[in-house]
Each structure stands twice: as structure tokens, then as C-alpha cells.
Design a protein around this motif. Structure first.
Motif, PDB file in Angstrom:
ATOM      1  N   CYS A 110      69.965  95.500  29.001  1.00 47.23           N
ATOM      2  CA  CYS A 110      70.500  94.255  29.581  1.00 47.23           C
ATOM      3  C   CYS A 110      72.000  94.125  29.319  1.00 47.23           C
ATOM      4  O   CYS A 110      72.758  93.685  30.192  1.00 47.23           O
ATOM      5  N   ILE A 153      70.858  94.897  37.818  1.00 49.57           N
ATOM      6  CA  ILE A 153      70.321  93.566  37.510  1.00 49.57           C
ATOM      7  C   ILE A 153      70.408  92.724  38.779  1.00 49.57           C
ATOM      8  O   ILE A 153      71.508  92.507  39.300  1.00 49.57           O
ATOM      9  N   ARG A 212      65.393  88.366  38.813  1.00 48.25           N
ATOM     10  CA  ARG A 212      65.852  88.695  37.445  1.00 48.25           C
ATOM     11  C   ARG A 212      64.745  88.364  36.434  1.00 48.25           C
ATOM     12  O   ARG A 212      64.502  89.112  35.488  1.00 48.25           O
ATOM     13  N   CYS A 216      65.987  98.633  39.526  1.00 46.26           N
ATOM     14  CA  CYS A 216      66.641  97.743  38.563  1.00 46.26           C
ATOM     15  C   CYS A 216      66.280  98.209  37.146  1.00 46.26           C
ATOM     16  O   CYS A 216      65.610  99.238  36.956  1.00 46.26           O
TER      17      CYS A 216
END
Lengths: 199, 199
Positions: free
Chosen positions: A71, A80, A87, A156
Motif C-alpha cells: 500500500c 490502487i 479500493r 491492482c
């Protein structure tokens, strides 16, 4: 930044993979199981929760937990999603990975791979982990049978996170991956990403 | 929004606590173990990973995983730090909670509490979880002996996340909380927050 990375570990591989996909380089310290380098990293207080990977930031902060590192590194990149619901779904897969997937898929592989885990590798434990692992992989299979990626229409952090231990679930964990063709196709899509690096 | 919440579960409690601290209300569906309501939620496909809590969003998305729900609800509030390093540290505690803390602290409590878990509650398993739990709680104790909160100088999602199963670690899990005075003081600080609600 300095990455304390365990070469054989999927949790460390996730971080190396994201860095490769982003074309970013960091100083890497390899800390394999039972190595003097791992003992030194412990002694130097570089592993806050006692485990690799850890990313040491420019200000000296030692950031643990593979998915928190993803992250941090992924912030502001296309890995992201912009959308708040997407998300949240990305994080849901990542928390599920740490709470369910890793504790079964990675643990069975570890029991079969590492000498120091052998005493725990009883036939009953291995059989139980096999059943639970197939059930968890079925959750991914059901989703990936309908979607190319875990969230939305592009890869992602959740895909990078979950591909790590899923890639080696057959070879190292002994799971029957032939049951999960959609997972197999997803892994091929990930391996085709620009910058991809194998474990 | 509709929250599928298991009254006896710390994972569901985290979400109820954050909503209470923020003064926000959602429609709540209680899905206790072995209840018809839980069976109905499964049958209706409302539990994507097979577990509560799940937050059903306005667009119909069923969002699983307690910590992902905390991040979604907490977005834009003072429970998520503005600073990117602090935010990463918050996530590190939350991933650690799902990967380490919950699988030991909550699991020992569940083995001692729920009738259907009794067959797994062997003396050897309970003893092993006790040792591992005390080691995990010591990591929190070491940090909270030097800091009022898990990240920075104010409560964040990590505190809400970790207080859930830590609160009941003594009563339900049988852990020796007298060893961890800094954790005890931290729990008092959390209980003093405006809007706080107990499990």
C-alpha cells in the motif's frame, strides 16, 4: 529505502514484484531462514514484528507487513484504484489473504518445504490444510471465472498480493491446481505484465 | 447501508465501535452463530467470503473483511492519519492483527467459548496458543509502554481494530492480562473516547 527480503518467502516476493512492475529499485538485504543476515536484522531491531519483509523508509521508519508495504509503495500508482468502493474491495482481498489464504496455502507449502517445520507436518494436518486450501482457492476461481482481475478491469495490489502464494500452491503446497483453470489463466495474465519477475 | 454483524464476534464489534465513535447509524442484521439469520445471509449470497461482518453499500456491493470495512467507513475521518508513513503503520498493525493476533487471541477465546469448537480445544493446543498469545500481546505492551496510541499521538483505525479481541483476551481467552499494564491503560483510554460502546 532498504528492503529486508526473504528470498524464499511469498510475502517478500510480493514486494519485489511490485517494485519490478513499477521499475523501481531499492537497496535489498536478503534475510533467508536460519541465515546470519536474518539474525543480524533481528539484533539490529529492524524487524518490528519479528518477520520479513520490512521496508526501512528514508526517515528510518521500519515498516513491517508485506501488504502494508504494498500500500505504501503503490500509493499514487495505477495499482490502487481511484474509486473508493474498488479500493475497499482491494483491501478486502488483501486482508482475506493474510487471514485465510496465507495461513493455509503458504503454511502447507512451508510444512512440506522447510526442515524445521517437518515435525508439524502430520498426515492429519496436511489433509486438513489440503481441504481448506481447495475451498479457499475455489473462492478465487469463482471470481476469476467471471472477471479478468480481482477488482475492476485492471490489475491492482490485490492481484500482486494473492498471486504470490497462489503461484506456488501446486508445486510447493501440493494443491490440485488443475481444478482451477481460471486461476491458471489469471496467473498467465500476471506473468505477461510489463516488468514481471518470477519468484 | 446494511451491516451483517455477528453479535458475539470481535471482528463485527470493530465495525460497530467505529460507527458508534463516528455517531453514524446503519441498518443492522444480526447473524449469530448457528442462527437462521446467518443461514439466510449465506443463502442470499450476502457473505462473499462466507463470514461476517459484511457491509452492503448503497450500490449493492457486499464488502467483506472487518478491516476493509473500517478503512471504507473511516475514509476522510480523523481515524485515518493524513501522513503517508503513519497511514502505512496503521495498515501494518491491521494486517498483523488479521495474520497473527486474531488467529491466536480470538481463536483461543473461541475454543473456550463455542460448543462447536470444543473438539479442537485440546490441552496441547490451548497451551501452545497461550504461549503464542502472550508473545503477541508483549509486542503491543512494548509499544504501548512508550506511546499512548498504536500510531502517532491520536487513536486511529489500528486502535479500534486491535482493541476488539484484546479487550476480551483475559475473560474469554484466558490470557494473563496482569502482565500487560500498558495494554490495560490503553483499553481505558479507548473506553473513554466519546461515543464508545462495549462489546
Amino acid at each position: 529505502m532498504i528492503l529486508y527480503s526473504m528470498p524464499s518467502s511469498g510475502n517478500s516476493y510480493k514486494v519485489r514484484l511490485l517494485l519490478a512492475l513499477l521499475g523501481r529499485a531499492v537497496t535489498r538485504v536478503d534475510v533467508e531462514y536460519d541465515s546470519p543476515a536474518l539474525a543480524q536484522a533481528h539484533a539490529d531491531g529492524r524487524l518490528p514484528f519479528g518477520k520479513a519483509p520490512v521496508l526501512v523508509l528514508a526517515d528510518g521508519t521500519a515498516l513491517p507487513e508485506s501488504n502494508a508495504i504494498l500500500c505504501y509503495i503503490g500509493a499514487g500508482t495505477h495499482f490502487i484504484p481511484q474509486d473508493s468502493v474498488a479500493r475497499a474491495q482491494m483491501l478486502a482481498w488483501m486482508f482475506w489473504e493474510q487471514n485465510q489464504h496465507e495461513g493455509v496455502i503458504a503454511v502447507r507449502a512451508a510444512l512440506l518445504t522447510y526442515a524445521h517445520r517437518k515435525p508439524d507436518a502430520t498426515p492429519q494436518r496436511l489433509a486438513e490444510l489440503l481441504d481448506r486450501g481447495h475451498a479457499l482457492l475455489q473462492i478465487m476461481e469463482d471470481h476469476l471465472g467471471r472477471h479478468d482481475w480481482l477488482v475492476g478491469t485492471a490489475p491492482c495490489l490485490a492481484d500482486i498480493c494473492l498471486c504470490a502464494y497462489t503461484q506456488s500452491a501446486g508445486d510447493r503446497g501440493g494443491f490440485d491446481m488443475a481444478r482451477f483453470p481460471a486461476i491458471g489463466e489469471w496467473l498467465v495474465r500476471i506473468a505477461a505484465l510489463d516488468g514481471y519477475t518470477p519468484l
